[in-house]
Design a protein around this motif. Structure first.
Motif, PDB file in Angstrom:
ATOM      1  N   GLY A  57       0.785  -1.233   0.000  1.00  0.00           N
ATOM      2  CA  GLY A  57       0.000   0.000   0.000  1.00  0.00           C
ATOM      3  C   GLY A  57       0.810   1.273   0.000  1.00  0.00           C
ATOM      4  N   ILE A  58       2.116   1.172  -0.177  1.00  0.00           N
ATOM      5  CA  ILE A  58       2.964   2.367  -0.238  1.00  0.00           C
ATOM      6  C   ILE A  58       2.701   3.065  -1.569  1.00  0.00           C
ATOM      7  CG2 ILE A  58       5.345   3.235  -0.273  1.00  0.00           C
ATOM      8  CD1 ILE A  58       4.419   2.154   2.482  1.00  0.00           C
ATOM      9  N   LYS A  59       2.406   4.363  -1.499  1.00  0.00           N
ATOM     10  CA  LYS A  59       2.085   5.160  -2.693  1.00  0.00           C
ATOM     11  C   LYS A  59       3.255   6.023  -3.163  1.00  0.00           C
ATOM     12  CE  LYS A  59      -2.407   4.188  -2.494  1.00  0.00           C
ATOM     13  NZ  LYS A  59      -2.724   2.913  -3.085  1.00  0.00           N
ATOM     14  N   VAL A  60       4.134   6.418  -2.229  1.00  0.00           N
ATOM     15  CA  VAL A  60       5.294   7.253  -2.551  1.00  0.00           C
ATOM     16  C   VAL A  60       6.435   6.825  -1.629  1.00  0.00           C
ATOM     17  CG1 VAL A  60       6.236   9.602  -2.709  1.00  0.00           C
ATOM     18  CG2 VAL A  60       3.803   9.231  -3.123  1.00  0.00           C
ATOM     19  N   ILE A  61       7.635   6.793  -2.198  1.00  0.00           N
ATOM     20  CA  ILE A  61       8.837   6.484  -1.414  1.00  0.00           C
ATOM     21  C   ILE A  61       9.758   7.694  -1.468  1.00  0.00           C
ATOM     22  CG2 ILE A  61      10.894   5.023  -1.237  1.00  0.00           C
ATOM     23  CD1 ILE A  61       9.163   2.808  -2.663  1.00  0.00           C
ATOM     24  N   ILE A  62      10.213   8.116  -0.302  1.00  0.00           N
ATOM     25  CA  ILE A  62      11.231   9.164  -0.198  1.00  0.00           C
ATOM     26  C   ILE A  62      12.504   8.457   0.239  1.00  0.00           C
ATOM     27  CG2 ILE A  62      11.955  11.275   0.963  1.00  0.00           C
ATOM     28  CD1 ILE A  62       8.942  11.836   1.491  1.00  0.00           C
ATOM     29  N   ALA A  63      13.544   8.520  -0.593  1.00  0.00           N
ATOM     30  CA  ALA A  63      14.788   7.801  -0.308  1.00  0.00           C
ATOM     31  C   ALA A  63      15.954   8.777  -0.267  1.00  0.00           C
ATOM     32  CB  ALA A  63      15.034   6.722  -1.359  1.00  0.00           C
ATOM     33  N   ALA A  64      16.686   8.739   0.839  1.00  0.00           N
ATOM     34  CA  ALA A  64      17.812   9.654   1.028  1.00  0.00           C
ATOM     35  C   ALA A  64      19.114   8.892   1.056  1.00  0.00           C
ATOM     36  CB  ALA A  64      17.644  10.418   2.340  1.00  0.00           C
ATOM     37  N   ALA A  65      20.141   9.488   0.461  1.00  0.00           N
ATOM     38  CA  ALA A  65      21.464   8.881   0.502  1.00  0.00           C
ATOM     39  C   ALA A  65      22.516   9.937   0.194  1.00  0.00           C
ATOM     40  CB  ALA A  65      21.567   7.739  -0.501  1.00  0.00           C
ATOM     41  N   GLY A  66      23.704   9.712   0.732  1.00  0.00           N
ATOM     42  CA  GLY A  66      24.827  10.595   0.461  1.00  0.00           C
ATOM     43  C   GLY A  66      25.897   9.866  -0.334  1.00  0.00           C
ATOM     44  N   MET A  67      26.912  10.602  -0.681  1.00  0.00           N
ATOM     45  CA  MET A  67      28.065  10.110  -1.432  1.00  0.00           C
ATOM     46  C   MET A  67      27.628   9.427  -2.729  1.00  0.00           C
ATOM     47  SD  MET A  67      30.736   9.270   1.687  1.00  0.00           S
ATOM     48  CE  MET A  67      30.308   7.605   1.870  1.00  0.00           C
ATOM     49  N   ALA A  68      27.859   8.123  -2.891  1.00  0.00           N
ATOM     50  CA  ALA A  68      27.490   7.452  -4.135  1.00  0.00           C
ATOM     51  C   ALA A  68      25.981   7.502  -4.371  1.00  0.00           C
ATOM     52  CB  ALA A  68      27.980   6.009  -4.130  1.00  0.00           C
ATOM     53  N   ALA A  69      25.195   7.543  -3.315  1.00  0.00           N
ATOM     54  CA  ALA A  69      23.744   7.796  -3.356  1.00  0.00           C
ATOM     55  C   ALA A  69      22.976   6.901  -4.316  1.00  0.00           C
ATOM     56  CB  ALA A  69      23.479   9.275  -3.648  1.00  0.00           C
ATOM     57  N   HIS A  70      23.242   5.615  -4.273  1.00  0.00           N
ATOM     58  CA  HIS A  70      22.547   4.688  -5.156  1.00  0.00           C
ATOM     59  C   HIS A  70      21.176   4.272  -4.642  1.00  0.00           C
ATOM     60  CE1 HIS A  70      26.793   3.865  -6.578  1.00  0.00           C
ATOM     61  NE2 HIS A  70      26.157   4.371  -7.610  1.00  0.00           N
ATOM     62  N   LEU A  71      20.883   4.485  -3.371  1.00  0.00           N
ATOM     63  CA  LEU A  71      19.664   3.959  -2.773  1.00  0.00           C
ATOM     64  C   LEU A  71      18.386   4.358  -3.518  1.00  0.00           C
ATOM     65  CD1 LEU A  71      18.376   2.313  -0.481  1.00  0.00           C
ATOM     66  CD2 LEU A  71      18.413   4.408   0.902  1.00  0.00           C
ATOM     67  N   PRO A  72      18.150   5.635  -3.832  1.00  0.00           N
ATOM     68  CA  PRO A  72      16.905   5.969  -4.543  1.00  0.00           C
ATOM     69  C   PRO A  72      16.776   5.250  -5.882  1.00  0.00           C
ATOM     70  CG  PRO A  72      17.893   7.951  -3.639  1.00  0.00           C
ATOM     71  CD  PRO A  72      18.901   6.842  -3.472  1.00  0.00           C
ATOM     72  N   GLY A  73      17.853   5.175  -6.641  1.00  0.00           N
ATOM     73  CA  GLY A  73      17.813   4.524  -7.942  1.00  0.00           C
ATOM     74  C   GLY A  73      17.628   3.023  -7.857  1.00  0.00           C
ATOM     75  N   VAL A  74      18.273   2.400  -6.897  1.00  0.00           N
ATOM     76  CA  VAL A  74      18.123   0.959  -6.717  1.00  0.00           C
ATOM     77  C   VAL A  74      16.669   0.642  -6.347  1.00  0.00           C
ATOM     78  CG1 VAL A  74      18.790  -0.991  -5.239  1.00  0.00           C
ATOM     79  CG2 VAL A  74      20.544   0.521  -6.183  1.00  0.00           C
ATOM     80  N   ILE A  75      16.079   1.459  -5.485  1.00  0.00           N
ATOM     81  CA  ILE A  75      14.671   1.260  -5.129  1.00  0.00           C
ATOM     82  C   ILE A  75      13.792   1.466  -6.363  1.00  0.00           C
ATOM     83  CG2 ILE A  75      12.732   2.201  -3.804  1.00  0.00           C
ATOM     84  CD1 ILE A  75      14.773   2.768  -1.535  1.00  0.00           C
ATOM     85  N   ALA A  76      14.023   2.557  -7.091  1.00  0.00           N
ATOM     86  CA  ALA A  76      13.204   2.864  -8.275  1.00  0.00           C
ATOM     87  C   ALA A  76      13.266   1.751  -9.321  1.00  0.00           C
ATOM     88  CB  ALA A  76      13.647   4.187  -8.886  1.00  0.00           C
TER      89      ALA A  76
END
Length: 168
Positions: A57-76
């Motif tokens: 039921g998650i409608k939006v994900i807010i993903a934060a990361a520093g440096m290489a910052a792959h977390l948002p893209g890996v989730i997407a």
């Protein structure tokens, strides 16, 4: 109460920044969850989270990361749920993180806010949810009107500031 927004951070050291997104969601009475997951240290957990987000039921994900910052893209890459990336200023004034989040390959979009701009990520999540919710749309309009009023009030106070050569 089930969450409809997920705030994910690469490390709990990001919490002081990501609390701003949480405050916005809380103020708008949007149920959310917060978790720390690392694209590099817990990749299986990230993939499991991303693949299951929509079904939960998650409608939006807010993903934060520093440096290489792959977390948002890996989730997407593993979810149909819109992802908002928050680049964190860990090194290089956050430029490394913002470029990592912005430079996604075709077909894997991540909406990206400014460095450390978790508040804007929260507002963008609310606006996304408001697309199908007239009551929430009205709240967003009221919120933006309150921002306008803050500037009007601040400008009025500036009129009280006196300098010998100030003309207004």
């Amino acid at each position: 109460m089930e969450p409809i927004v997920s705030i994910i951070m690469g490390s709990t050291s990001d919490l002081p920044i990501m609390e701003k997104a949480a405050k916005i969601l809380n103020d708008f009475k949007i149920p959310f969850e917060m978790n720390a997951l690392s694209a590099h240290r817990t990749p299986e957990k990230v993939e499991e989270f991303a693949k299951g987000a929509a079904a939960r039921g998650i409608k939006v994900i807010i993903a934060a990361a520093g440096m290489a910052a792959h977390l948002p893209g890996v989730i997407a890459a593993s979810t149909p749920v819109p992802v908002i990336g928050v680049p964190i200023n860990s090194t290089l004034d956050g430029i490394d993180a913002i470029f990592s989040i912005l430079q996604m390959p075709p077909g894997i979009p991540v909406a990206t806010v400014g460095v450390n701009a978790a508040q804007n990520a929260g507002i963008l999540a609310v606006q996304m949810l408001a697309i199908e919710n007239a009551e929430l749309t009205a709240q967003v309009i009221d919120y933006k009107e309150s921002l306008k009023q803050k500037i009007i009030d601040a400008n009025a106070k500036l009129q009280e500031v006196k300098f010998d050569y100030k003309t207004n």
